[in-house]
Design a protein around this motif. Structure first.
Motif, short mmCIF file in Angstrom:
data_model
loop_
_atom_site.label_atom_id
_atom_site.label_comp_id
_atom_site.label_asym_id
_atom_site.label_seq_id
_atom_site.Cartn_x
_atom_site.Cartn_y
_atom_site.Cartn_z
N MET A 217 0.82 -1.20 0.00
CA MET A 217 0.00 0.00 0.00
C MET A 217 0.86 1.26 0.00
O MET A 217 0.55 2.25 -0.67
N LEU A 218 1.98 1.23 0.72
CA LEU A 218 2.85 2.40 0.81
C LEU A 218 3.51 2.74 -0.52
O LEU A 218 3.95 3.87 -0.72
N THR A 219 3.60 1.78 -1.43
CA THR A 219 4.21 2.08 -2.73
C THR A 219 3.38 3.08 -3.53
O THR A 219 3.90 3.73 -4.44
N TYR A 220 2.10 3.21 -3.20
CA TYR A 220 1.25 4.17 -3.91
C TYR A 220 1.42 5.59 -3.36
O TYR A 220 1.09 6.56 -4.04
N THR A 221 1.91 5.70 -2.14
CA THR A 221 2.01 7.02 -1.51
C THR A 221 3.44 7.43 -1.17
O THR A 221 3.72 8.62 -1.04
N HIS A 222 4.36 6.46 -1.02
CA HIS A 222 5.70 6.78 -0.54
C HIS A 222 6.80 6.12 -1.38
O HIS A 222 7.89 5.87 -0.89
N ARG A 223 6.55 5.86 -2.63
CA ARG A 223 7.56 5.22 -3.47
C ARG A 223 8.81 6.10 -3.57
O ARG A 223 8.74 7.30 -3.84
N HIS A 224 9.98 5.51 -3.30
CA HIS A 224 11.28 6.19 -3.36
C HIS A 224 11.33 7.44 -2.47
O HIS A 224 11.99 8.42 -2.80
N SER A 225 10.65 7.39 -1.32
CA SER A 225 10.65 8.56 -0.44
C SER A 225 10.95 8.21 1.02
O SER A 225 10.97 9.09 1.87
N ILE A 226 11.23 6.94 1.31
CA ILE A 226 11.53 6.52 2.68
C ILE A 226 13.04 6.55 2.90
O ILE A 226 13.81 6.05 2.09
N ASP A 227 13.48 7.14 4.02
CA ASP A 227 14.92 7.25 4.27
C ASP A 227 15.45 6.20 5.25
O ASP A 227 16.67 6.05 5.38
N ALA A 228 14.58 5.49 5.94
CA ALA A 228 15.05 4.46 6.88
C ALA A 228 13.97 3.40 7.06
O ALA A 228 12.80 3.73 7.25
N ILE A 229 14.38 2.14 6.98
CA ILE A 229 13.47 1.01 7.20
C ILE A 229 14.13 0.05 8.18
O ILE A 229 15.29 -0.34 7.99
N TYR A 230 13.40 -0.32 9.21
CA TYR A 230 13.88 -1.32 10.19
C TYR A 230 12.92 -2.49 10.17
O TYR A 230 11.70 -2.31 10.33
N ILE A 231 13.43 -3.70 9.95
CA ILE A 231 12.58 -4.88 9.94
C ILE A 231 13.12 -5.91 10.93
O ILE A 231 14.33 -6.06 11.10
N ASP A 232 12.21 -6.59 11.58
CA ASP A 232 12.54 -7.64 12.55
C ASP A 232 11.75 -8.88 12.14
O ASP A 232 10.72 -9.19 12.72
N PRO A 233 12.22 -9.60 11.11
CA PRO A 233 11.43 -10.70 10.54
C PRO A 233 11.45 -11.94 11.43
O PRO A 233 12.24 -12.02 12.38
N PRO A 234 10.61 -12.92 11.12
CA PRO A 234 10.71 -14.22 11.82
C PRO A 234 12.10 -14.80 11.60
O PRO A 234 12.66 -14.72 10.51
N TYR A 235 12.66 -15.39 12.65
CA TYR A 235 14.03 -15.90 12.55
C TYR A 235 14.09 -17.33 12.00
O TYR A 235 15.17 -17.87 11.81
#
Length: 280
Positions: free
Chosen positions: A48-66
């Motif tokens: 959903m964010l690709t429609y509003t924030h494509r190429h505009s995010i400066d930091a992403i933190y992910i904590d996926p299943p290990y």
């Protein structure tokens, strides 16, 4: 239900755009920047964010299943067990779809941080190299349990974090030199102390005689409570002088056992600079 009762919202192959419905808000910051919490399955939220924030995010933190085999995450609506022959392949497919969307959201100077443990750290590293070939990847160790957790024959105290720096990403300096005493409390309410130990060389070459040009004083101004500058290296045959000079007090790299040890940075690049920019 009659055919006349069916409402057509999109023709076959037409794109259906996702949307958000606000369920509440907390306002405490006035005109300051605000945060938005999206409550959704993470893949759909990212898409959903690709429609509003494509190429505009400066930091992403992910904590996926290990992917520890504890049946704590699902693939194709079913938990993945430790005896699943395709366990690692499923995890990589799960991660790849989400990381591809992250790539679409990131600016060229953005940074992606992904935490992981030993179960998938190697596979995740290869996947990140494949998906972000123009970026710089670095792995750091995070000590999260000093007492250790039993894994196989040995106990581990750490997990990991991958930092993926975009091609235009730069590391900025901070105003904390790790030395100057600050009037702030830590999580337990105790006053934080300067981390001197981390600025002394340890292991091999950890004695003054091993690194003759890296034993020098750092001058402290008691009137301001701040460090002033680094002095010149002291010749090996001379004894440290602890006498104040010009209102400044010398601080020498001497351990609690009174052994003289070198710092991690030579005088030409003072210990103050090292504390601020250890990666340079």
């Amino acid at each position: 239900m009659l055919a006349d009762d069916v409402v057509v919202v999109a023709e076959f192959r037409d794109r259906i755009y996702p949307g958000l419905v606000e369920t509440g808000r907390v306002e405490r910051g006035g005109d300051k920047p605000f945060h938005t919490v999206v409550n959704a399955e993470n893949y759909h939220a990212l898409e959903m964010l690709t429609y509003t924030h494509r190429h505009s995010i400066d930091a992403i933190y992910i904590d996926p299943p290990y992917n520890t085999g504890a049946r704590d995450w699902k693939y194709d609506n079913d938990y993945v067990a430790s005896d699943d022959d395709y366990r690692h392949s499923k995890w990589l497919a799960f991660m790849e779809r989400r990381l591809k969307i992250c790539r679409e959201l990131m600016r060229s100077d953005a940074t992606l941080v992904a935490t992981i443990d030993e179960h998938e750290v190697n596979r995740l590293g290869v996947l990140l190299d494949q998906l972000f070939p123009e970026s710089t990847r670095q792995l750091v160790t995070i000590v999260n349990n000093p007492k250790g957790v039993t894994q196989g024959y040995l106990s581990r105290v750490e997990e990991y974090a991958f930092f993926v720096f975009g091609p235009d990403a730069r590391i900025g300096s901070v105003d904390d030199d790790l030395l100057t005493h600050r009037d702030m409390a830590d999580a337990e309410g105790e006053l934080q102390r300067p981390r001197w130990k981390g600025l002394l060389r340890s292991g091999d070459d950890s004695l003054r005689a091993d690194r003759k040009d890296m034993f020098y004083p750092v001058w402290f101004d008691e009137s301001t409570g701040r460090l002033s500058h680094a002095g010149e290296a002291l010749p090996l045959d001379e004894t440290p002088d602890f006498s104040p000079q010009d209102g400044l007090t010398p601080i020498w790299p001497i351990r609690r056992d009174m052994k003289e040890g070198p710092t991690r940075a030579a005088p030409r690049r003072s210990i103050l600079d090292y504390a601020l920019h250890p990666h340079l």
